[in-house]
Design a protein around this motif. Structure first.
Motif, PDB file in Angstrom:
ATOM      1  N   GLN A  43       0.807  -1.218   0.000  1.00 44.34           N
ATOM      2  CA  GLN A  43       0.000   0.000   0.000  1.00 44.34           C
ATOM      3  C   GLN A  43       0.847   1.277   0.000  1.00 44.34           C
ATOM      4  OE1 GLN A  43      -3.078   0.073  -0.547  1.00 44.34           O
ATOM      5  NE2 GLN A  43      -3.650  -2.044  -0.244  1.00 44.34           N
ATOM      6  N   GLU A  44       1.959   1.260   0.706  1.00 49.46           N
ATOM      7  CA  GLU A  44       2.729   2.491   0.799  1.00 49.46           C
ATOM      8  C   GLU A  44       3.293   2.913  -0.554  1.00 49.46           C
ATOM      9  OE1 GLU A  44       3.393  -0.246   2.437  1.00 49.46           O
ATOM     10  OE2 GLU A  44       5.486  -0.854   2.206  1.00 49.46           O
ATOM     11  N   LYS A  45       3.406   1.948  -1.476  1.00 51.32           N
ATOM     12  CA  LYS A  45       3.953   2.289  -2.787  1.00 51.32           C
ATOM     13  C   LYS A  45       2.866   2.630  -3.790  1.00 51.32           C
ATOM     14  CE  LYS A  45       6.878   0.494  -6.497  1.00 51.32           C
ATOM     15  NZ  LYS A  45       7.675  -0.624  -6.983  1.00 51.32           N
ATOM     16  N   SER A  46       1.717   1.936  -3.717  1.00 52.24           N
ATOM     17  CA  SER A  46       0.736   2.057  -4.790  1.00 52.24           C
ATOM     18  C   SER A  46      -0.442   2.957  -4.462  1.00 52.24           C
ATOM     19  CB  SER A  46       0.207   0.664  -5.158  1.00 52.24           C
ATOM     20  OG  SER A  46      -0.458   0.089  -4.055  1.00 52.24           O
ATOM     21  N   VAL A  47      -0.765   3.120  -3.179  1.00 54.79           N
ATOM     22  CA  VAL A  47      -1.944   3.904  -2.810  1.00 54.79           C
ATOM     23  C   VAL A  47      -1.593   4.795  -1.623  1.00 54.79           C
ATOM     24  CG1 VAL A  47      -4.366   3.810  -2.122  1.00 54.79           C
ATOM     25  CG2 VAL A  47      -3.431   1.970  -3.518  1.00 54.79           C
ATOM     26  N   LYS A  48      -2.079   5.997  -1.628  1.00 51.08           N
ATOM     27  CA  LYS A  48      -1.808   6.905  -0.507  1.00 51.08           C
ATOM     28  C   LYS A  48      -2.487   6.379   0.755  1.00 51.08           C
ATOM     29  CE  LYS A  48      -5.629   9.983  -1.823  1.00 51.08           C
ATOM     30  NZ  LYS A  48      -6.066   9.307  -3.036  1.00 51.08           N
ATOM     31  N   GLN A  49      -2.139   6.943   1.889  1.00 55.62           N
ATOM     32  CA  GLN A  49      -2.711   6.510   3.164  1.00 55.62           C
ATOM     33  C   GLN A  49      -4.214   6.785   3.196  1.00 55.62           C
ATOM     34  OE1 GLN A  49      -0.840   4.790   5.609  1.00 55.62           O
ATOM     35  NE2 GLN A  49       0.391   4.731   3.757  1.00 55.62           N
ATOM     36  N   LEU A  50      -4.890   6.081   4.101  1.00 49.72           N
ATOM     37  CA  LEU A  50      -6.338   6.209   4.206  1.00 49.72           C
ATOM     38  C   LEU A  50      -6.744   7.666   4.393  1.00 49.72           C
ATOM     39  CD1 LEU A  50      -9.043   4.694   4.338  1.00 49.72           C
ATOM     40  CD2 LEU A  50      -8.683   4.418   6.801  1.00 49.72           C
ATOM     41  N   GLU A  51      -7.679   8.105   3.586  1.00 47.62           N
ATOM     42  CA  GLU A  51      -8.118   9.503   3.626  1.00 47.62           C
ATOM     43  C   GLU A  51      -8.643   9.864   5.016  1.00 47.62           C
ATOM     44  OE1 GLU A  51     -11.006  10.027   0.582  1.00 47.62           O
ATOM     45  OE2 GLU A  51      -9.606   9.580  -1.054  1.00 47.62           O
ATOM     46  N   ASP A  52      -8.456  11.118   5.384  1.00 47.83           N
ATOM     47  CA  ASP A  52      -8.832  11.585   6.720  1.00 47.83           C
ATOM     48  C   ASP A  52     -10.304  11.341   7.028  1.00 47.83           C
ATOM     49  OD1 ASP A  52      -6.298  12.400   7.316  1.00 47.83           O
ATOM     50  OD2 ASP A  52      -6.624  14.508   6.812  1.00 47.83           O
ATOM     51  N   GLU A  81     -12.512   3.527  -3.505  1.00 48.44           N
ATOM     52  CA  GLU A  81     -11.170   3.248  -4.044  1.00 48.44           C
ATOM     53  C   GLU A  81     -10.232   2.704  -2.973  1.00 48.44           C
ATOM     54  OE1 GLU A  81      -7.392   5.728  -5.901  1.00 48.44           O
ATOM     55  OE2 GLU A  81      -9.379   6.641  -5.919  1.00 48.44           O
ATOM     56  N   GLN A  82     -10.365   3.189  -1.746  1.00 52.98           N
ATOM     57  CA  GLN A  82      -9.439   2.797  -0.676  1.00 52.98           C
ATOM     58  C   GLN A  82      -9.941   1.611   0.149  1.00 52.98           C
ATOM     59  OE1 GLN A  82      -8.465   6.555   1.428  1.00 52.98           O
ATOM     60  NE2 GLN A  82      -6.533   6.376   0.328  1.00 52.98           N
ATOM     61  N   GLN A  83     -10.700   0.764  -0.491  1.00 54.28           N
ATOM     62  CA  GLN A  83     -11.294  -0.389   0.188  1.00 54.28           C
ATOM     63  C   GLN A  83     -10.277  -1.240   0.958  1.00 54.28           C
ATOM     64  OE1 GLN A  83     -14.878  -2.250  -1.608  1.00 54.28           O
ATOM     65  NE2 GLN A  83     -13.441  -3.880  -2.042  1.00 54.28           N
ATOM     66  N   PRO A  84      -9.128  -1.627   0.350  1.00 51.63           N
ATOM     67  CA  PRO A  84      -8.168  -2.435   1.107  1.00 51.63           C
ATOM     68  C   PRO A  84      -7.678  -1.744   2.379  1.00 51.63           C
ATOM     69  CG  PRO A  84      -7.648  -2.481  -1.245  1.00 51.63           C
ATOM     70  CD  PRO A  84      -8.691  -1.427  -1.050  1.00 51.63           C
ATOM     71  N   LEU A  85      -7.522  -0.416   2.318  1.00 50.89           N
ATOM     72  CA  LEU A  85      -7.061   0.319   3.504  1.00 50.89           C
ATOM     73  C   LEU A  85      -8.142   0.376   4.570  1.00 50.89           C
ATOM     74  CD1 LEU A  85      -5.102   3.273   1.846  1.00 50.89           C
ATOM     75  CD2 LEU A  85      -4.142   1.361   3.137  1.00 50.89           C
ATOM     76  N   ILE A  86      -9.395   0.473   4.156  1.00 52.23           N
ATOM     77  CA  ILE A  86     -10.494   0.435   5.126  1.00 52.23           C
ATOM     78  C   ILE A  86     -10.527  -0.927   5.816  1.00 52.23           C
ATOM     79  CG2 ILE A  86     -13.017   0.401   5.356  1.00 52.23           C
ATOM     80  CD1 ILE A  86     -13.142   2.615   3.263  1.00 52.23           C
ATOM     81  N   LEU A  87     -10.382  -1.994   5.024  1.00 49.11           N
ATOM     82  CA  LEU A  87     -10.400  -3.341   5.602  1.00 49.11           C
ATOM     83  C   LEU A  87      -9.261  -3.561   6.596  1.00 49.11           C
ATOM     84  CD1 LEU A  87     -11.275  -5.640   2.557  1.00 49.11           C
ATOM     85  CD2 LEU A  87     -12.699  -5.136   4.540  1.00 49.11           C
ATOM     86  N   SER A  88      -8.145  -2.890   6.373  1.00 48.14           N
ATOM     87  CA  SER A  88      -6.999  -3.098   7.264  1.00 48.14           C
ATOM     88  C   SER A  88      -7.047  -2.205   8.502  1.00 48.14           C
ATOM     89  CB  SER A  88      -5.690  -2.844   6.497  1.00 48.14           C
ATOM     90  OG  SER A  88      -5.580  -1.493   6.107  1.00 48.14           O
ATOM     91  N   HIS A  89      -8.037  -1.313   8.589  1.00 52.95           N
ATOM     92  CA  HIS A  89      -8.162  -0.455   9.776  1.00 52.95           C
ATOM     93  C   HIS A  89      -8.585  -1.296  10.981  1.00 52.95           C
ATOM     94  CE1 HIS A  89      -9.528   2.702  12.493  1.00 52.95           C
ATOM     95  NE2 HIS A  89      -8.904   3.578  11.731  1.00 52.95           N
ATOM     96  N   GLY A  90      -7.991  -1.027  12.112  1.00 52.90           N
ATOM     97  CA  GLY A  90      -8.239  -1.836  13.306  1.00 52.90           C
ATOM     98  C   GLY A  90      -9.672  -1.864  13.784  1.00 52.90           C
TER      99      GLY A  90
END
Length: 451
Positions: free
Chosen positions: A233-242, A323-332
């Protein structure tokens, strides 16, 4: 190492297909190969941020010709008011002359495709290797290829699993969904039987016996790419939007239910409202990401009466793909993933730490759900009536069955899911599949050049 090759990619024009193809293109480019990616103009703009090697992956935008039933400006399946996909595939067929001229001019070594069944015939004319790269589960492809599948269920001749083969209510559900996708699956099987190389986005650890069955039916070796996840994620997609991060941070770890049904799911308004009410009934905080239901221009206008006020602060309904679905899924804070078990979401759910609840919407998703629920025992499904309808109570019960800490089924699927995830993310497994796949393609190209 094999010599470098140039590959064309002509996937079905739906984001559930073009995005996995782009992940594969990134892997080919990483190994030094060139890719010409054929896709619609608007899709090009949406996919460009995911292209990690723009110097090696060239997007070739295409304009879909008009066919009866294609709305003005529609370019992908997500632009359509239904999920049949017929008009998109018909329009893609009309681009054959254009594709042929591109092949003639650029002389690729390989051309990847999934639904466009005439690609192998065209490729042979120009001495190009055709690769049928399928992103749906091998269990689904095996069902489509099984002798006697058209004669009825539950168990087509030779199908490798009695747990996944359809029976009872799932057979009825499959029949409902298959009516809209039978033509597409016919195109897929034609391509599988006529292409030079069969490739599937899966791994033997999960679907080995189905891949072996497909090899026997197609009479050729099946190459596996593994799940083909994107780069870290750090390479391909920006961090989870605020906006997402701030909202999710307000809840206890593992307490949020995230529901996503993909870019090709269009619910009827009453079923959409039932989905929203079911999420409300769970009592958990939730995010629902779905397309506006049929007949509505936005999700907001279709919400049940009083719903927004009742769930204010703990429920979000988002009108489309996140778009940021994988980052949402990885949120604690996210503890449960409700999804339709489309190919990409199936893999995203398996490498997440979330409990999995499935609501299949298409025929291939019914089979993928049976694979996860019946054979792997890593998820539960929402029960439906014979008509395909699911109630708010059934959705609530499915979610609570995996979120309840004392639930026997919840603990079972959690244990099995953890073991499977450990396998999938074990060092070298995914990269090994990708590397072996690229090496096999290099051998194919080299054999052609030396013959």
């Amino acid at each position: 190492m094999g010599s470098k090759f140039h590959a064309f990619m002509y996937p079905y024009f739906a984001f559930g297909h073009t995005i996995p193809y782009l992940h594969l293109a990134n892997k080919l480019a990483e190994k030094g190969h060139r890719v010409t990616f054929l896709l619609p103009t608007k899709a090009k703009n949406q996919l460009e941020p995911l292209n990690l090697f723009p110097e090696s992956i060239l997007f070739e935008p295409l304009t879909l010709p008009y066919v009866d039933g294609l709305p003005i400006g529609a370019e992908t399946n997500s632009d359509l008011p239904n999920t049949s996909g017929k008009v998109i595939s018909d329009a893609m067929d009309l681009l054959r002359g254009h594709i042929e001229s591109k092949v003639r001019a650029l002389k690729p070594d390989l051309i990847f495709f999934d639904f466009v069944y005439w690609v192998p015939e065209m490729a042979k004319e120009f001495g190009v290797k055709s690769v049928s790269y399928q992103i749906v589960s091998a269990a689904c492809l095996a069902m489509a290829l099984a002798p006697g599948v058209e004669l009825g269920f539950p168990q087509p001749l030779g199908y490798p699993s009695s747990k996944v083969a359809l029976r009872g209510h799932d057979a009825k559900l499959y029949s409902i969904f298959t009516n809209s996708s039978k033509r597409l699956m016919g195109r897929v099987t034609t391509g599988l039987k006529n292409c030079d190389v069969v490739a599937i986005r899966t791994c033997a650890e999960i679907e080995g016996k189905y891949c072996s069955f497909i090899e026997r039916q197609c009479e050729r070796k099946v190459l596996l790419t593994g799940p083909m996840f994107p780069e870290p994620q750090e390479k391909s997609v920006k961090q989870l939007e605020d906006r997402w991060n701030h909202w999710l941070n307000g809840f206890e770890p593992g307490s949020v239910v995230f529901c996503a049904l993909g870019s090709q799911t269009f619910l009827e308004k009453d079923q959409f409202q039932e989905l929203c009410l079911g999420m409300e009934l769970t009592g958990f905080p939730f995010i629902v990401a779905v397309k506006p239901p049929r007949g509505s221009s936005t999700t907001q206008e279709a919400l049940p009466e009083g719903f927004e006020e009742r769930v204010k602060g703990r429920g979000i309904v988002w009108g489309g793909w996140v778009e940021q679905q994988p980052l949402i899924l990885s949120h604690g804070s996210v503890g449960c993933f409700v999804n339709h078990c489309g190919s990409s979401l199936m893999w995203e759910s398996l490498v997440s730490d979330c409990q999995i609840v499935n609501i299949p919407q298409l025929a291939d998703e019914v089979l993928a759900t049976r694979l996860l629920v019946e054979e792997l025992e890593v998820s539960v499904k929402v029960q439906r009536e014979d008509s395909g309808w699911f109630s708010k109570e059934n959705l609530r019960d499915a979610v609570k069955s995996v979120m309840d800490k004392d639930s026997e089924i919840g603990n079972l699927v959690n244990r099995n899911h953890k073991k499977l995830k450990e396998t999938l993310i074990s060092p070298g497994l995914l990269s090994g599949y990708a590397d072996n796949f690229v090496e096999a393609l290099e051998s194919e190209v080299n054999n052609t050049k030396s013959s």
